[in-house]
Design a protein around this motif. Structure first.
Motif, PDB file in Angstrom:
ATOM      1  N   UNK A 358      59.564  62.733   4.631  1.00 33.97           N
ATOM      2  CA  UNK A 358      58.728  62.483   5.799  1.00 33.97           C
ATOM      3  C   UNK A 358      59.428  62.824   7.116  1.00 33.97           C
ATOM      4  N   UNK A 359      60.710  62.464   7.293  1.00 36.86           N
ATOM      5  CA  UNK A 359      61.397  62.956   8.502  1.00 36.86           C
ATOM      6  C   UNK A 359      61.437  64.480   8.564  1.00 36.86           C
ATOM      7  N   UNK A 360      61.615  65.113   7.411  1.00 38.09           N
ATOM      8  CA  UNK A 360      61.624  66.574   7.364  1.00 38.09           C
ATOM      9  C   UNK A 360      60.245  67.136   7.726  1.00 38.09           C
ATOM     10  N   UNK A 361      59.190  66.512   7.197  1.00 38.48           N
ATOM     11  CA  UNK A 361      57.829  66.955   7.508  1.00 38.48           C
ATOM     12  C   UNK A 361      57.534  66.806   8.995  1.00 38.48           C
ATOM     13  N   UNK A 362      58.022  65.735   9.592  1.00 40.15           N
ATOM     14  CA  UNK A 362      57.821  65.532  11.034  1.00 40.15           C
ATOM     15  C   UNK A 362      58.557  66.601  11.835  1.00 40.15           C
ATOM     16  N   UNK A 363      59.763  66.960  11.401  1.00 40.70           N
ATOM     17  CA  UNK A 363      60.531  68.017  12.063  1.00 40.70           C
ATOM     18  C   UNK A 363      59.817  69.358  11.960  1.00 40.70           C
ATOM     19  N   UNK A 364      59.156  69.595  10.816  1.00 38.50           N
ATOM     20  CA  UNK A 364      58.417  70.842  10.615  1.00 38.50           C
ATOM     21  C   UNK A 364      57.041  70.819  11.287  1.00 38.50           C
ATOM     22  N   UNK A 365      56.751  69.691  11.980  1.00 42.86           N
ATOM     23  CA  UNK A 365      55.518  69.517  12.755  1.00 42.86           C
ATOM     24  C   UNK A 365      54.259  69.497  11.872  1.00 42.86           C
ATOM     25  N   UNK A 366      54.397  68.950  10.661  1.00 42.84           N
ATOM     26  CA  UNK A 366      53.229  68.707   9.820  1.00 42.84           C
ATOM     27  C   UNK A 366      52.552  67.422  10.294  1.00 42.84           C
ATOM     28  N   UNK A 367      51.241  67.373  10.204  1.00 48.25           N
ATOM     29  CA  UNK A 367      50.542  66.112  10.421  1.00 48.25           C
ATOM     30  C   UNK A 367      50.916  65.174   9.282  1.00 48.25           C
TER      31      UNK A 367
END
Length: 442
Positions: A358-367
């Motif tokens: 989830x931190x990685x997804x946030x960094x990749x700017x995924x909703x």
């Protein structure tokens, strides 16, 4: 020892400990707790860190957002133990007439309805398997036509609200529980439609896969009466869970309470509510809830360890420096979940991956709501991936004697393909997951 001071060495050591403990047969929650204690002793100052770990762990399970878990579970338990589920299937049985493969279609429609009322993949699969497999086997249905639809729709309970695992995932990832629950409605319905199309294609290709048999003709009036009496009232419960959240009238916790109350009211009206039913339902809910809370307690400490040691930050920094498109990173994470699903249960997978993904997804700017649904879809697929897909073993338990794991896995394979199609649709059309959450009244 220098390796263990780098982020990748720390992450490998902590995750490796958990995996080794689980391979030794230690229950999931205790495997994480043991790894947490050892990790804290090494990286967080030894015994001095223990009081803070205990405080943080207690805080992680004493939050209001987790209340929907036991309420969703008891709702499904009541629906099952009162026999309301059987009434739904009996009513649907009248609707499909002499349609080729009718029992497979009934399984998909009934399983989808039950998924909106239970929130439990195991309960969904076990109930439909025990009800439908003997009937379909006696009618000469081939194994892929009898077991496949059950395995497919069994996993729908993970996506369509009320999903206890969705609540757990949202709690671990610290995202909006209500939005994640509602996000699964449209993709879940699309998945059910794809299952029906698959059944139609399978019957067209091989008519002997689902032999036709004589069905007593039923008047339209009798069909309508059965639907009004046995299916339509279930829509009241579905509205309590889904409609109230979308309208902003109730929080997920309040809607879960209304849902459980709705099932109680229906059971009383149908005169199937008894003290024995209530005791069995509450006992089942307490067992599962206690397990979930213990798992969250262990997970929170594991997340803190990863953050404190810099393992999470190191992984994110590495991932952002790698010259890969976000969609490629998404597919890699999805693939990791599928591989883990071959050897681990869904809760263990969430505990291992949520603090990292989830931190990685946030960094990749995924909703994050969209990403949470993608993760739930991967977890659903992993329920039917050999050798340790949980639903495969549930199905073997209710299938005819002599049914092998390979036969069950092959029956599930086309339905996994349908789930992968939904993944592609989610990537191409994110609104499939985000449209309904966007309508929610805050």
């Amino acid at each position: 020892m220098a390796l263990l001071s780098e982020w990748y060495g720390i992450a490998g050591f902590l995750v490796g400990m958990v995996i080794v403990f689980m391979l030794l047969g230690i229950p999931v929650a205790f495997a994480f707790l043991t790894a947490n204690i050892i990790g804290a002793m090494i990286y967080m100052g030894g015994l001095d860190a223990m009081p803070q770990i205990v405080v943080n762990a207690v805080e992680s399970v004493t939050i209001f957002a987790l209340i929907p878990v036991p309420l969703f579970i008891i709702m499904g338990e009541l629906f099952f133990h009162t026999g309301l589920a059987i009434r739904v299937f009996d009513a649907l049985d009248l609707c499909f007439g002499r349609l080729p493969g009718r029992l497979s279609y009934i399984t998909v429609v009934g399983g989808t309805i039950f998924a909106t009322l239970s929130g439990s993949t195991m309960a969904n699969t076990a109930m439909m398997g025990s009800m439908m497999v003997p009937e379909m086997t006696s009618r000469g249905y081939k194994k892929h036509m009898s077991m496949g639809p059950i395995l497919g729709t069994g996993g729908l309970a993970m996506i369509i609200p009320p999903s206890a695992l969705a609540v757990l995932l949202a709690s671990l990832a610290e995202i909006d529980i209500g939005k994640l629950l509602i996000a699964g409605v449209l993709p879940g319905l699309v998945l059910a439609v794809l299952y029906s199309i698959l059944i139609y294609a399978q019957v067209k290709i091989d008519k002997d896969a689902a032999p036709e048999y004589v069905v007593e003709s039923t008047s339209f009036g009798r069909i309508l009466l059965a639907l009004v009496v046995n299916v339509l009232p279930m829509g009241f419960v579905v509205f309590c869970v889904i409609g109230l959240i979308i309208l902003g009238v109730a929080t997920p916790t309040e809607s879960a309470g209304f849902g459980a109350l709705g099932v109680l009211i229906l059971a009383a009206l149908y005169r199937v509510l008894s003290w024995n039913v209530v005791v069995k339902s509450v006992a089942g809910s307490v067992r599962v809830t206690a397990m979930v809370l213990l798992i969250i307690l262990a997970s929170s400490t594991f997340s803190q360890l990863l953050a404190f040691t810099g393992a999470s930050a190191g992984l994110i920094e590495w991932a952002t420096k790698v010259d890969l498109a976000p969609i490629v990173m998404l597919l890699i994470m999805f693939g990791v979940l599928l591989i883990l699903g071959m050897f681990m249960d869904q809760v263990s997978m969430m505990l291992l991956t949520v603090p990292i993904f989830f931190p990685l997804a946030q960094t990749l700017q995924f909703d994050l709501i969209w990403f949470g649904l993608v993760m739930l879809l991967a977890l659903e697929i992993s329920l039917t991936t050999p050798p340790f897909g949980l639903l495969l073993f549930v199905m073997i338990g209710v299938a005819p004697q002599g049914t092998t794991l390979w036969q069950v896995a092959m029956a599930a394979a086309p339905y996994i393909g349908c789930a992968l199609i939904v993944l592609v649709l989610l990537i191409l059309f994110p609104g499939l997951a985000l449209y309904l959450p966007g309508l929610m009244v805050s």
